[in-house]
Design an enzyme around this catalytic site. Sequence first.
Site, short mmCIF file in Angstrom:
data_model
loop_
_atom_site.label_atom_id
_atom_site.label_comp_id
_atom_site.label_asym_id
_atom_site.label_seq_id
_atom_site.Cartn_x
_atom_site.Cartn_y
_atom_site.Cartn_z
N SER A 93 0.68 -1.04 0.01
CA SER A 93 0.06 0.10 -0.12
C SER A 93 0.94 1.19 0.16
CB SER A 93 -0.88 0.05 1.10
OG SER A 93 -0.02 0.37 2.25
N LYS A 94 0.23 2.51 -0.32
CA LYS A 94 1.13 3.69 -0.12
C LYS A 94 1.47 3.94 1.10
CE LYS A 94 -0.33 8.57 0.08
NZ LYS A 94 1.10 8.96 0.41
#
Length: 508
Positions: free
Chosen positions: A262-263
């Site tokens: 994920s970011k």
Amino acid sequence: MKQQKTRVRFAPSPTGPLHIGGVRTALYNYLFAKQRGGDFILRIEDTDSTRFVPGSEEYIQEAFDWLGLPFDESPREGGDYGPYRQSQRREIYKEQVHRLLERGAAYIAFDTPEELDAKRKEVPNFQYDASTRGQMRNSLTLGKEETKRLIDRKTQYVVRVKIEPNREIAVDDMIRGKVVINSSVLDDKVIYKSADELPTYHLANVVDDHLMKITHVIRGEEWLPSAPLHVWLYQNLGWETTMPKFAHLPLLLKPEGNGKLSKRDGDRLGFPVFPLEWKDPASGQLSMGYREAGYLPEAVINFLALLGWNPGTEQELFTLDELIQAFSFERCSKSGAKFDIDKAKWYNHQYIQNMSNLVIAKQFHPTLEEKGISVSIEKVTRIVGLIKDRVHFLKELWEQSYFFFEAPTNYDEKTARKRWKEETPDQMRQLIELFETMENFTANHQETVVKQWISENGFNMGGIMNALRLAIVGEPKGPAIFVITELIGKRETIRRIEGAINTLSLSA
Ligand code: GLU
């Protein structure tokens, strides 16, 4: 029968920047299509206006321009199967919704969000399907006339697919093989909303894949649960014989391997998860991009290609053409691929080594000019050749080469304490005298003369060399010292040794 032309699409929703996993999906589409002389299409899936983020489409297009993966058809380039933005294809979807309604494969439902919520509270694990649709407010329970009356009175409605329970639905996947599910697990998904006169993702996606003559649907594994419904739609729209083949790609995993990348992992571990920098238009928050971090597009492509696919050999470096030749779904893994940023850096390093010194020098030259350094491109080219094996990013060139262009302004303290001894200033003064006598200042000649001088005087070789490096570079780093002194020249070499004698002897 004539072999059909391979046509694949990358179909992002414009909901923000493109995740690096999406880039890999697009890349596999590209490799597969080009291997078969086919078309690579960009389709913007923007039917969910609530999730629309301005600038996303431009961002996506710019990312592929940078990567060097051109689309054969796209909103920008057009093509024979446009428009390539779903929001511009409303009428096309409406026609197909009508066909499904006519065939009895779909029905109209009037249940309000409040009514649905109430039902969900009342019935645990409520699912709108064959077992419950009889209790709801839809065209099946209300009848033709009442349905017409409600629509005429402009009551908002949705269209739902009418899934027949207990049927087998098979998804043929090029990576996973045949996956069969029982239709009873599916719900009567909404495929159209009267409120915005737009279809939902499922219908638009299937209709467009059919009308755009897509032969292979290659996408992330998160879409695998949607695939049975898509197959069902192809069947019920009468398009089963031209249904595309599927390939659902495994996830990109966190470096630790537990869960989807994920970011937040990028922020936590300090690496980008987007191809280009992205400024969120709502919050103004800036996210790193591979381009801005100094990655070469070729390195990013090579790195991503091998995250989930392997060539079956030890080969790690591939040009784009070689990837096109070598790619296959048989060699795609079914399980997720752990993201490894050190590998990405390694690739970048490798690609820098393969770039010509002149090409790198031309990119580096403006940085030097900005610093007010005037130097010929020939000299920069030579310097690049000496230091490029020390960098992973072109922006590291300066810190690995500044001493070719300017004298050190300070001296590494630890090294100074260790290498600059009481006897050093006197030895350095003698070394200056020695340099003064030298006509020939090539690295080789300097080395021979200085080494001879060291042994004649019984000096310590390491002691002299380390002190000289400290004087010239300011730190214990850089290529062979006489190569540096040759390049900066005799006068500058002497000036720097004098500078070190003055500064370091004072502080001692
Ligand atoms: N619009 C979907 C997405 O954002 C497309 C999924 C697919 O490729 O079918 O990824």
